[in-house]
Design an enzyme around this catalytic site. Structure first.
Site, short mmCIF file in Angstrom:
data_model
loop_
_atom_site.label_atom_id
_atom_site.label_comp_id
_atom_site.label_asym_id
_atom_site.label_seq_id
_atom_site.Cartn_x
_atom_site.Cartn_y
_atom_site.Cartn_z
N HIS A 77 0.84 -1.20 0.00
CA HIS A 77 0.00 0.00 0.00
C HIS A 77 0.87 1.25 0.00
CE1 HIS A 77 0.28 0.99 4.35
NE2 HIS A 77 0.55 -0.28 4.42
N TYR A 205 -6.25 6.11 10.13
CA TYR A 205 -6.16 6.63 11.50
C TYR A 205 -7.32 7.62 11.67
CZ TYR A 205 -1.17 5.21 11.59
OH TYR A 205 0.02 4.52 11.57
N PRO A 297 2.39 2.56 19.07
CA PRO A 297 2.15 1.92 17.77
C PRO A 297 1.69 2.89 16.66
CG PRO A 297 0.42 1.35 19.33
CD PRO A 297 1.44 2.11 20.09
N LYS A 301 6.15 1.64 13.94
CA LYS A 301 7.61 1.63 13.78
C LYS A 301 8.31 0.54 14.57
CE LYS A 301 8.17 4.78 10.82
NZ LYS A 301 7.63 3.94 9.77
N TYR A 389 7.44 8.73 7.83
CA TYR A 389 6.48 7.64 7.92
C TYR A 389 6.96 6.43 7.12
CZ TYR A 389 2.18 5.20 8.76
OH TYR A 389 1.29 4.25 9.20
#
Ligand code: APR
Ligand code: PHB
Length: 396
Positions: A77, A205, A297, A301, A389
């Site tokens: 993704h 998120y 979380p 990472k 990210y």
């Protein structure tokens, strides 16, 4: 019962992803190791954890022959969305901004791959090990004493890799005068469930006044969802129907209506914490993974850091044995910690941005809202976030 005595080059404490990956990469380089794991194989392989691999992690896993299942069953993704209550959705579009995508592949699946490959190679993995004690760490002949299935066992070795997670003994074997711990404990945890229902089509998120939520996937008919809950909450307070009701309230439409509820097959709560222990080396002991650092979380990472630590440590040990060069061993702690602090910073930032803090002032809330507005408007801010990210590159 007579004591057993064994010798190996690297004694690895802990058979989680860090310890098992290290033992695999060492064996590819002709270095032998023994893994000492406190729990049973079933327990270690049954744990459900996060499941997003950075491009760099996936590349390293492929390089060491662990790409087949990941590439077949994993799901590529190009970014993760943020759904902010009453504001436009935002995609952390790592593909667009830094040309990197990620692979959704659960840590449980990776752990199974690691045990399979090590067992096929005839590796020595001792589970049900108790009373692990490390000694002579600042000499060239360190060792480990423990009890394996009731029988005393001593291991003589050249190096010890402390891969025994946050609650392990390795970090605590470094004297207090040498060690510096940095910590932030958040006043909430994540309640996570696994359910055999089709997931949403992407990672999301959700930022909501009732608290954070996350939609994730483990397969075409396996969903992983999380909601923020106050510290001290127990799973008993969250029967399935209450969980699903709360979850959908935190997502905007049309996501909330697309969420399919169903019986959960796993439910657990993980407290959120940022923690870094320095240095990651003491004499001949080297820490890897959660034994040295924990990230919340948000950002996924944790596993990626365990993998980059293993990359650095395996390379350092390879140079030690093959080239008699300790340069990489000597800079291991410093190099690994640079990446650790980068991930610590971005997962702290995302946690700060996306969660509801019970003690936060209206001023802080407005700041975080403004931060999100800035992210929506600024290509520079988007690139800044995407670079981190997607995961910073490994150092040469
Ligand atoms: N002796 C031997 N083994 C031990 C001891 C001990 N005293 N203490 C703990 N262990 C074992 C644990 O049972 C566990 O299997 O060490 C292992 C550590 O594994 P993890 O906690 O999974 O840590 P790590 O391998 O560093 O992987 C990091 O796990 O928590 C996630 O987000 C994190 O994804 C990241 C990954
Ligand atoms: C997960 O897939 O469980 C997951 C994904 C992203 C996160 C954390 C967990 O940030």
């Amino acid at each position: 019962m007579t004591a057993e005595r064994r010798r190996t080059q690297v004694a690895i404490i802990g058979g989680g992803p860090a310890g098992m990956l290290l033992s695999h990469v060492l064996s590819l380089n002709g270095i032998d190791s023994i893994v000492l794991e406190r729990r049973s194989r079933e327990h270690v392989q049954g744990r459900i954890r996060a499941g997003v691999l950075e491009t760099g992690s996936a590349r390293f896993l492929r390089d060491v022959g662990l790409g087949a299942n990941m590439d077949h069953h994993g799901h590529r993704h190009d970014g993760v969305s943020i759904a902010w209550q009453d504001k436009p959705e935002f995609l952390i579009d790592t593909k667009r901004h830094v040309g990197l995508s990620m692979i959704a592949y659960g840590q449980t699946a990776l752990t199974a791959d690691l045990y399979a490959v090590r067992e096929a190679a005839g590796a020595e993995i001792r589970d049900h090990v108790a009373d692990v004690r490390l000694h002579d760490l600042t000499t060239h002949r360190p060792g480990v004493d423990c009890v394996h299935r009731g029988r005393p066992l001593t291991i003589d070795c050249d190096f010890i890799a402390g891969c025994d997670g946050f609650h392990g003994v390795s970090r605590r074997s470094i004297p207090d005068r040498v060690r510096q711990d940095y910590e932030r404990v958040y006043p909430f945890g994540w309640l996570g469930v696994l359910a055999e229902v089709p997931p949403l089509d992407r990672f999301i998120y959700a930022r909501h006044e009732r608290g954070f939520a996350l939609a994730a996937q483990r397969g075409p008919s396996l969903s992983r969802y999380y909601i923020q809950v106050p510290s001290g909450t127990t799973t008993g307070e969250w029967p399935d129907d209450r969980f699903w009701r709360e979850l959908v309230r935190r997502f905007p439409d049309p996501m909330s209506t697309a969420i399919e509820a169903g019986p959960t097959i796993e439910k657990s709560i993980a407290p959120l914490r940022s923690f870094v222990s320095e240095p990651m080396r003491y004499g001949r002991l080297f820490l890897c993974g959660d034994s040295a650092h924990i990230v919340p979380p948000t950002g996924a990472k944790g596993l990626n850091l365990a993998i980059s630590d293993v990359f650095y440590l395996a390379r350092a040990l390879d140079w030690h044995y093959r080239k008699q060069d300790d340069g990489y061993l000597d800079c291991y702690s410093e190099t690994a910690l640079r990446r650790v602090w980068g991930a610590t910073r971005i997962s702290w930032w995302l946690t700060w941005l996306l969660h509801r803090f019970p003690d936060r002032s209206a001023f802080d809330d407005r700041l975080s809202e403004n931060e999100y507005d800035h992210l929506l408007a600024s290509e520079h801010a988007q690139r800044w976030l995407c670079e981190q990210y997607a995961g910073l590159p490994y150092e040469a």
